[in-house]
Design a protein around this motif. Structure first.
Motif, PDB file in Angstrom:
ATOM      1  N   VAL A  97      28.771 -19.047  53.609  1.00  0.00           N
ATOM      2  CA  VAL A  97      28.852 -18.032  54.651  1.00  0.00           C
ATOM      3  C   VAL A  97      29.899 -16.993  54.264  1.00  0.00           C
ATOM      4  O   VAL A  97      31.046 -17.336  53.951  1.00  0.00           O
ATOM      5  N   LYS A  98      29.500 -15.735  54.290  1.00  0.00           N
ATOM      6  CA  LYS A  98      30.423 -14.661  53.930  1.00  0.00           C
ATOM      7  C   LYS A  98      30.401 -13.587  55.002  1.00  0.00           C
ATOM      8  O   LYS A  98      29.332 -13.134  55.434  1.00  0.00           O
ATOM      9  N   ASP A  99      31.584 -13.183  55.419  1.00  0.00           N
ATOM     10  CA  ASP A  99      31.718 -12.099  56.405  1.00  0.00           C
ATOM     11  C   ASP A  99      31.501 -10.771  55.687  1.00  0.00           C
ATOM     12  O   ASP A  99      32.230 -10.416  54.761  1.00  0.00           O
ATOM     13  N   SER A 100      30.496 -10.033  56.109  1.00  0.00           N
ATOM     14  CA  SER A 100      30.222  -8.724  55.494  1.00  0.00           C
ATOM     15  C   SER A 100      31.132  -7.642  56.050  1.00  0.00           C
ATOM     16  O   SER A 100      31.221  -6.557  55.456  1.00  0.00           O
ATOM     17  N   LYS A 101      31.779  -7.929  57.167  1.00  0.00           N
ATOM     18  CA  LYS A 101      32.663  -6.973  57.856  1.00  0.00           C
ATOM     19  C   LYS A 101      31.950  -5.651  58.150  1.00  0.00           C
ATOM     20  O   LYS A 101      32.601  -4.627  58.402  1.00  0.00           O
ATOM     21  N   ASP A 102      30.615  -5.699  58.109  1.00  0.00           N
ATOM     22  CA  ASP A 102      29.804  -4.507  58.393  1.00  0.00           C
ATOM     23  C   ASP A 102      30.240  -3.328  57.517  1.00  0.00           C
ATOM     24  O   ASP A 102      30.290  -2.183  57.968  1.00  0.00           O
ATOM     25  N   ASP A 103      30.541  -3.610  56.254  1.00  0.00           N
ATOM     26  CA  ASP A 103      31.034  -2.590  55.335  1.00  0.00           C
ATOM     27  C   ASP A 103      30.320  -2.769  53.992  1.00  0.00           C
ATOM     28  O   ASP A 103      30.369  -3.851  53.392  1.00  0.00           O
ATOM     29  N   GLU A 104      29.665  -1.715  53.500  1.00  0.00           N
ATOM     30  CA  GLU A 104      28.888  -1.815  52.268  1.00  0.00           C
ATOM     31  C   GLU A 104      29.756  -2.198  51.072  1.00  0.00           C
ATOM     32  O   GLU A 104      29.416  -3.090  50.284  1.00  0.00           O
ATOM     33  N   GLY A 105      30.863  -1.515  50.909  1.00  0.00           N
ATOM     34  CA  GLY A 105      31.723  -1.782  49.759  1.00  0.00           C
ATOM     35  C   GLY A 105      32.279  -3.186  49.777  1.00  0.00           C
ATOM     36  O   GLY A 105      32.295  -3.873  48.742  1.00  0.00           O
ATOM     37  N   TYR A 106      32.708  -3.643  50.945  1.00  0.00           N
ATOM     38  CA  TYR A 106      33.267  -4.987  51.052  1.00  0.00           C
ATOM     39  C   TYR A 106      32.189  -6.031  50.746  1.00  0.00           C
ATOM     40  O   TYR A 106      32.446  -7.026  50.049  1.00  0.00           O
ATOM     41  N   ALA A 107      30.977  -5.817  51.246  1.00  0.00           N
ATOM     42  CA  ALA A 107      29.902  -6.787  51.031  1.00  0.00           C
ATOM     43  C   ALA A 107      29.538  -6.874  49.556  1.00  0.00           C
ATOM     44  O   ALA A 107      29.355  -7.968  49.011  1.00  0.00           O
ATOM     45  N   VAL A 108      29.420  -5.723  48.885  1.00  0.00           N
ATOM     46  CA  VAL A 108      29.073  -5.733  47.458  1.00  0.00           C
ATOM     47  C   VAL A 108      30.188  -6.377  46.638  1.00  0.00           C
ATOM     48  O   VAL A 108      29.944  -7.160  45.714  1.00  0.00           O
ATOM     49  N   ASN A 109      31.458  -6.082  46.979  1.00  0.00           N
ATOM     50  CA  ASN A 109      32.588  -6.684  46.269  1.00  0.00           C
ATOM     51  C   ASN A 109      32.590  -8.205  46.450  1.00  0.00           C
ATOM     52  O   ASN A 109      32.845  -8.962  45.499  1.00  0.00           O
ATOM     53  N   SER A 110      32.276  -8.662  47.666  1.00  0.00           N
ATOM     54  CA  SER A 110      32.212 -10.103  47.918  1.00  0.00           C
ATOM     55  C   SER A 110      31.086 -10.747  47.118  1.00  0.00           C
ATOM     56  O   SER A 110      31.229 -11.867  46.618  1.00  0.00           O
ATOM     57  N   LEU A 111      29.986 -10.036  46.993  1.00  0.00           N
ATOM     58  CA  LEU A 111      28.865 -10.551  46.226  1.00  0.00           C
ATOM     59  C   LEU A 111      29.256 -10.790  44.772  1.00  0.00           C
ATOM     60  O   LEU A 111      28.965 -11.843  44.188  1.00  0.00           O
ATOM     61  N   PHE A 112      29.943  -9.831  44.163  1.00  0.00           N
ATOM     62  CA  PHE A 112      30.377  -9.974  42.776  1.00  0.00           C
ATOM     63  C   PHE A 112      31.412 -11.093  42.636  1.00  0.00           C
ATOM     64  O   PHE A 112      31.383 -11.869  41.670  1.00  0.00           O
ATOM     65  N   ALA A 113      32.329 -11.190  43.617  1.00  0.00           N
ATOM     66  CA  ALA A 113      33.370 -12.221  43.540  1.00  0.00           C
ATOM     67  C   ALA A 113      32.764 -13.614  43.584  1.00  0.00           C
ATOM     68  O   ALA A 113      33.128 -14.499  42.801  1.00  0.00           O
ATOM     69  N   ILE A 114      31.827 -13.819  44.482  1.00  0.00           N
ATOM     70  CA  ILE A 114      31.195 -15.131  44.591  1.00  0.00           C
ATOM     71  C   ILE A 114      30.339 -15.421  43.366  1.00  0.00           C
ATOM     72  O   ILE A 114      30.308 -16.544  42.855  1.00  0.00           O
ATOM     73  N   LYS A 115      29.669 -14.404  42.856  1.00  0.00           N
ATOM     74  CA  LYS A 115      28.839 -14.586  41.675  1.00  0.00           C
ATOM     75  C   LYS A 115      29.696 -15.029  40.472  1.00  0.00           C
ATOM     76  O   LYS A 115      29.290 -15.883  39.674  1.00  0.00           O
ATOM     77  N   ASN A 116      30.902 -14.441  40.345  1.00  0.00           N
ATOM     78  CA  ASN A 116      31.758 -14.740  39.202  1.00  0.00           C
ATOM     79  C   ASN A 116      32.519 -16.051  39.351  1.00  0.00           C
ATOM     80  O   ASN A 116      32.784 -16.748  38.371  1.00  0.00           O
ATOM     81  N   GLU A 117      32.911 -16.402  40.583  1.00  0.00           N
ATOM     82  CA  GLU A 117      33.801 -17.539  40.781  1.00  0.00           C
ATOM     83  C   GLU A 117      33.078 -18.817  41.191  1.00  0.00           C
ATOM     84  O   GLU A 117      33.608 -19.914  41.023  1.00  0.00           O
ATOM     85  N   PHE A 118      31.899 -18.676  41.736  1.00  0.00           N
ATOM     86  CA  PHE A 118      31.217 -19.850  42.271  1.00  0.00           C
ATOM     87  C   PHE A 118      30.345 -20.465  41.186  1.00  0.00           C
ATOM     88  O   PHE A 118      29.446 -19.831  40.640  1.00  0.00           O
ATOM     89  N   GLU A 119      30.664 -21.715  40.842  1.00  0.00           N
ATOM     90  CA  GLU A 119      29.987 -22.350  39.717  1.00  0.00           C
ATOM     91  C   GLU A 119      28.529 -22.706  40.022  1.00  0.00           C
ATOM     92  O   GLU A 119      27.651 -22.448  39.199  1.00  0.00           O
ATOM     93  N   PRO A 120      28.203 -23.344  41.183  1.00  0.00           N
ATOM     94  CA  PRO A 120      26.792 -23.648  41.439  1.00  0.00           C
ATOM     95  C   PRO A 120      25.971 -22.358  41.554  1.00  0.00           C
ATOM     96  O   PRO A 120      26.481 -21.281  41.845  1.00  0.00           O
ATOM     97  N   ASN A 121      24.669 -22.497  41.328  1.00  0.00           N
ATOM     98  CA  ASN A 121      23.789 -21.333  41.358  1.00  0.00           C
ATOM     99  C   ASN A 121      23.520 -20.878  42.780  1.00  0.00           C
ATOM    100  O   ASN A 121      23.440 -21.680  43.701  1.00  0.00           O
ATOM    101  N   ILE A 122      23.344 -19.585  42.932  1.00  0.00           N
ATOM    102  CA  ILE A 122      22.915 -18.998  44.209  1.00  0.00           C
ATOM    103  C   ILE A 122      21.450 -18.651  44.065  1.00  0.00           C
ATOM    104  O   ILE A 122      21.094 -17.773  43.276  1.00  0.00           O
TER     105      ILE A 122
END
Length: 790
Positions: A97-122
Motif C-alpha cells: 500500500v502506497k500513499d499517492s498523496k494525490d500528487d503526480e510527482g510524488y506517486a511516480v517517485n514512489s513507484l521508482f523507489a519501490i521498484k528499486n528497493e523492493f526485492e520481490p516482483n511487482i
C-alpha cells in the motif's frame, strides 16, 4: 537449595517468556512501520509463495476519504482471494500500500523507489485514483510492461496505454445513454457545454462524432475556464438551446446552474444532461454566496436535470466472485467506514473488483508461465507481459460493482445509471448496459414528464409538408376521369379503325398518343402518392412513367407533323412515300433514348427519400416552441446532371417540334384530316411545358401548390390534346360524313405560295371503290399506312 533452584527456574521461564512476548511486539511494531512505508516482509506462516501487487491510494489530502474507503475495499478483496482455494492456491497475494498523496510527482517517485528497493516482483499496479496520476504512472509502466488496473480513473485519454485497464467505466461511455435518450424522445437539436480540460474536451469530441453518426445536429459547442461559464451560458441562450449536454465537475456545476438561472435557461422546457458523479447537496456549498445565488434559487435552477453516473454497486441479489453479495459488501463498508455506497458514488467497489481482476489474470497466467514466471517478474520479458495482458483482456466475472469485462482497449464494459433531480433529490430513471448497448427505463414517459417530453426547438414539433388528403382525392378523381376518357377514345379509335375518316389519320399512331396521355394521368396519381407516402419505389416508377408518357404522346404527334413537313418541303417535288412504320421507328428511337438515360440514371444514382427542412418558425401560441417544416424528397447523388440532360433533350425536341409545326401552319391536308389539330396539340404541349418547368422549381417548397398547379397543368394539357384529336372525329362519325370527301384534296400555302391548279380529276377506280386518290400532285392509296406521294 531446593528453594533457590525452583526460584531460578521460575525466573528463567518468566524472562524467556517475556522476552519472546517483547520480541513479538517489537516484530509487530517493525512490521507496522514496514507496511506504512509500502513493504511487507512478514513471512507467510502457511508456507505459500508470496506474490506482490502495488496499490496507490490517496491517504493524505482532500481525497483522503475516497482513498481510505478504496484501500479498505481492496484489502477485503485480498482477504477473499487468499481464502479462495480456486484462485492462486499455491500463493499468498499481498498488496504493498502506497500513499499517492494525490500528487503526480510524488506517486511516480514512489513507484521508482519501490521498484528499486523492493526485492520481490511487482506483478500489477492497482490504481491510482485520479486521472492525472494514472496517466503519469502509466507512462512509466508501459516501458516496464506491468499491467495497471485503476479503480477511479475514467479519463478516455488513458486508452492510449496498451497495458492500462480499469474497473470504473470510461467517462466517454456516458455519451451512449445520452444518445439513447435523444433518440427515444426525438431530440435532434442539442448543445454541448464543457469545462476546459483534456478529459472533458475528449468527451465532447466523442459526443460530436456520435451525434453525427446518429444524424443529430449540434447547434452549439462551447467550453469555459474554471468558474467562468457566463459567456458560454449567454451563447446557449442566444442559440435557443433546449437540450444541453453538460460535462463538468460539481464545483463548476454550481457556477453553470447559477448563471443559467440568471438568463432563464432552466425550467420544464430546458433539459440538462450532465456528468453525474456529484456529492450529495453539491448545489449548496459553503461558498454559494460568492455566486450570487441562494439555495432556493439553485434548487429551482437544477430541478428536472438528468445526471448520468456510473453504476457503483451491483443490484443482483446473488453472490459475486468473492462469495459475497453486493448487499453484504455494502453493509461491510458501511460498518467499517460509515459510507453508504447505496447513496454515495465512492469508487470503493471498483477497487475491490480491480484486485479480483488482477488476481484472476495472474491465476490464468500461472498455467503457462509457471512458478518461476510469476516470481521472477522484476524485468518481465515480452512473453511474460503478453501472457498476463492476454489474460487480462479475457477476464470476466461478477463483481460487487456488477459484471466486469474489458473491451479491446482495456475499458470496463460497465453499467450506467440515469437519474433525475426531482423535488430536491435524485430518482432513478433508467440504466444502460454498455456491453449489450441496451437502455432500460424504470419509469414511463408519463411518469417522467407528466405528459410529453419537451421539444428540442424543432425536431419534436416537425411538420411534414406533403400533399393534403383532400387535394390528393380531387386530383386522383380527375385523373381517373381522364383515364376513362382516354380509354373511351381508344375503344372508339379501335372500333372505327376501318372507317375512312379514322384510317386516313393513322389510327395506330393515335393509339400511341392515347396510351401516352393515359400514362400522364397515372403520373398525377403517383405524384400525390410519392408526396404522402415518401416511398423511393414510387418515386422511381413515377419518373419512368412520366418520361415515357411524354415520349409516347408528344413523340407520336411530332412524327406525324414531321411527315407533313418532310413532304411539303420537298423542293424537287419528287414523289415521296412515308409509311406509318417509319413514324413508329422514330417514336421507338426516342423511347430508346429515354430508356438508356433512365437506366443509366438508376444504375449510377440510387434515389432515396431524404427529409429536408424548408423553413422554421416560432409557434405563436407557444413562443418557446420552434416548428420545422420539412419535405420528403426523392433524391440521388447525381440527380442534377441526369435531370439536366433529360430537360435539354426534351427541350430540343419541343423546340424542333414547334419549328416544324410553324413551318406547316398553312398546310391543310384532308387526307391527313387531323394534321391541323396535331399542330395545335404541339403548341399546347410546348406552352404548358414552358410554364410547368419553372413553376415546379419555384413552388418546390410547397407540396400542395406544386401538386395542384403542376398536376393541373398536366391534366389540362393532356385532356386538351385528347379532345382536339378525337372529339372532331367522334362528332363526324356521330353526325355522319361523306367518305368521298375524305382525302380528295390537298391545299397548301407553304411559304406564302398558293396551291392553285391542284384540282380533283375524274373519278378513278379507287374513287368508285370509296378509296379516294388525288391526281396531279398528291395521290392517296387506301391502306392503313396512309401513304402520301407528291
Amino acid at each position: 537449595m531446593a528453594f533457590w533452584r525452583k526460584f531460578f527456574i521460575v525466573t528463567f521461564i518468566f524472562v524467556v517468556s517475556e522476552a519472546r512476548l517483547l520480541d513479538e511486539e517489537m516484530y509487530d511494531f517493525l512490521s507496522d512501520i514496514t507496511i506504512s512505508s509500502g513493504i511487507n516482509r512478514k513471512p507467510d506462516s502457511t508456507g505459500k509463495t508470496p506474490l506482490y501487487i502495488l496499490g496507490f491510494f490517496p491517504l493524505d489530502g482532500p481525497m483522503t476519504l475516497l482513498g481510505n474507503v478504496s484501500k479498505i475495499s481492496a484489502e477485503l478483496a485480498l482477504e477473499h482471494i487468499n481464502k479462495d482455494d480456486t484462485v492462486l492456491k499455491d500463493f499468498d497475494l499481498r498488496m504493498i500500500v502506497k500513499d499517492s498523496k494525490d500528487d503526480e510527482g510524488y506517486a511516480v517517485n514512489s513507484l521508482f523507489a519501490i521498484k528499486n528497493e523492493f526485492e520481490p516482483n511487482i506483478l500489477m499496479i492497482i490504481g491510482p485514483l485520479r486521472n492525472e496520476l494514472s496517466e503519469a504512472i502509466g507512462r512509466v509502466l508501459k516501458y516496464w510492461k506491468i499491467p495497471q488496473i485503476s479503480y477511479g480513473s475514467h479519463s478516455p485519454l488513458l486508452t492510449d496505454f496498451t497495458n492500462f485497464y480499469r474497473t470504473i467505466p470510461s467517462s466517454v461511455g456516458m455519451n451512449n445513454p445520452r444518445i439513447k435518450m435523444m433518440q427515444k424522445w426525438n431530440w435532434n437539436l442539442v448543445a454541448s457545454l464543457s469545462s476546459n480540460g483534456k478529459v472533458f474536451n475528449t468527451i465532447s469530441q466523442n459526443l460530436v462524432r456520435e451525434l453525427n453518426l446518429n444524424n443529430i445536429t449540434l447547434i452549439s459547442k462551447d467550453s469555459f475556464d474554471h468558474h467562468q461559464p457566463t459567456a458560454s451560458i449567454a451563447l446557449l441562450k442566444e442559440k435557443d438551446a433546449r437540450i444541453i449536454v453538460g460535462n463538468f465537475y460539481e464545483f463548476d456545476a454550481v457556477a453553470v446552474f447559477c448563471d443559467a438561472r440568471k438568463v432563464g435557461l432552466y425550467g420544464p422546457n430546458i433539459v440538462w444532461l450532465v456528468y453525474g458523479h456529484f456529492e450529495s447537496n453539491w448545489w449548496n456549498p459553503v461558498d454559494l454566496h460568492l455566486y450570487n445565488c441562494t439555495p432556493e434559487e439553485m434548487l429551482e435552477s437544477i430541478e428536472g436535470h438528468f445526471a448520468i453516473r456510473f453504476e457503483v454497486i451491483g443490484d443482483e441479489p446473488g453472490e459475486t466472485i468473492g462469495r459475497i453479495t453486493p448487499h453484504d459488501y455494502r453493509t461491510y463498508i458501511l460498518n467499517k467506514t460509515g459510507v453508504d455506497l447505496g447513496i454515495s458514488s465512492k469508487p470503493a467497489p471498483y477497487a475491490y473488483d480491480a484486485v479480483w481482476a488482477g488476481a484472476l489474470a495472474i491465476n490464468a497466467s500461472y498455467a503457462e508461465l509457471g512458478m518461476n514466471g510469476l516470481t521472477n517478474f522484476s524485468d518481465p520479458t515480452n512473453r511474460q507481459a503478453d501472457v498476463l495482458i492476454m489474460n487480462m483482456n479475457s477476464t470476466q466475472f461478477d463483481g460487487v460493482s456488477g459484471r466486469v469485462s474489458f473491451n479491446e482497449v482495456g475499458d470496463r464494459m460497465g453499467m450506467y445509471k440515469i437519474t433525475r433531480f426531482v423535488n430536491g433529490s435524485y430518482e432513478d430513471i433508467a440504466s444502460y448496459n454498455e456491453k449489450e448497448d441496451k437502455m432500460v427505463f424504470f419509469k414511463s414517459e408519463q411518469d417522467i414528464w407528466g405528459g410529453e417530453p419537451p421539444p428540442d426547438r424543432g425536431a419534436k414539433m416537425l411538420r411534414v409538408d406533403k400533399v393534403s388528403k383532400q387535394l390528393f382525392i380531387v386530383m386522383t378523381s380527375v385523373s381517373i376521369l381522364g383515364i376513362l376518357t382516354a380509354v373511351a377514345f381508344l375503344v372508339f379509335n379501335v372500333y372505327y379503325r376501318n372507317e375512312r375518316l379514322i384510317k386516313m389519320s393513322s389510327p395506330n399512331l393515335n393509339n400511341i398518343i392515347i396510351i401516352g396521355c393515359t400514362l400522364c394521368y397515372i403520373t398525377i396519381i403517383l405524384m400525390g402518392l410519392e408526396s404522402r407516402r415518401a416511398d423511393s419505389v414510387i418515386c422511381q416508377v413515377r419518373t419512368w412513367i412520366f418520361a415515357i408518357s411524354f415520349t409516347l404522346s408528344f413523340g407520336a404527334m411530332f412524327s406525324k407533323t414531321w411527315r407533313v413537313y418532310s413532304i411539303f418541303t420537298n423542293k424537287k417535288m419528287q414523289k415521296r412515300v412515308i409509311k406509318d412504320h417509319r413514324l413508329f421507328v422514330m417514336v421507338g428511337v426516342l423511347l430508346l433514348i429515354d430508356i438508356g438515360l433512365l437506366t443509366t440514371w438508376e444504375i449510377i444514382t440510387q434515389p432515396t427519400i431524404n427529409q429536408r427542412t424548408i423553413t422554421e418558425y416560432r409557434d405563436r401560441s407557444n413562443p418557446n416552441l420552434m416548428i420545422a417544416v420539412t419535405q420528403n424528397r426523392c433524391e440521388g447523388q447525381h440527380d442534377q446532371y441526369f435531370a439536366g440532360v433529360i430537360l435539354v433533350y426534351k427541350g430540343l425536341l419541343l423546340i424542333f417540334g414547334t419549328f416544324i409545326t410553324w413551318q406547316t401552319r398553312n398546310v391543310s391536308i384532308p387526307a391527313l384530316n387531323d394534321s391541323r389539330f396535331i399542330g395545335l396539340c404541339i403548341y399546347n404541349v410546348v406552352i404548358f411545358s414552358a410554364l410547368g418547368v419553372p413553376l415546379s422549381i419555384l413552388l418546390a417548397d410547397n407540396s400542395d401548390y406544386t401538386y395542384g398547379i403542376i398536376g393541373g397543368l398536366i391534366i389540362f394539357c393532356t385532356t386538351l390534346t385528347l379532345c382536339l384529336l378525337f372529339l372532331p372525329k367522334v362528332a363526324s362519325i356521330v353526325q355522319g360524313y361523306a367518305p368521298e370527301d375524305v382525302g380528295s384534296r390537298v391545299m397548301s400555302n407553304m411559304n406564302g405560295r398558293s396551291s392553285r391548279g391542284y384540282t380533283q380529276g375524274p373519278p378513278s377506280r379507287s374513287d368508285r371503290l370509296g378509296e379516294p386518290t388525288c391526281t396531279h400532285s398528291v395521290s392517296m392509296e387506301p391502306t392503313s399506312d396512309a401513304r402520301l406521294g407528291v
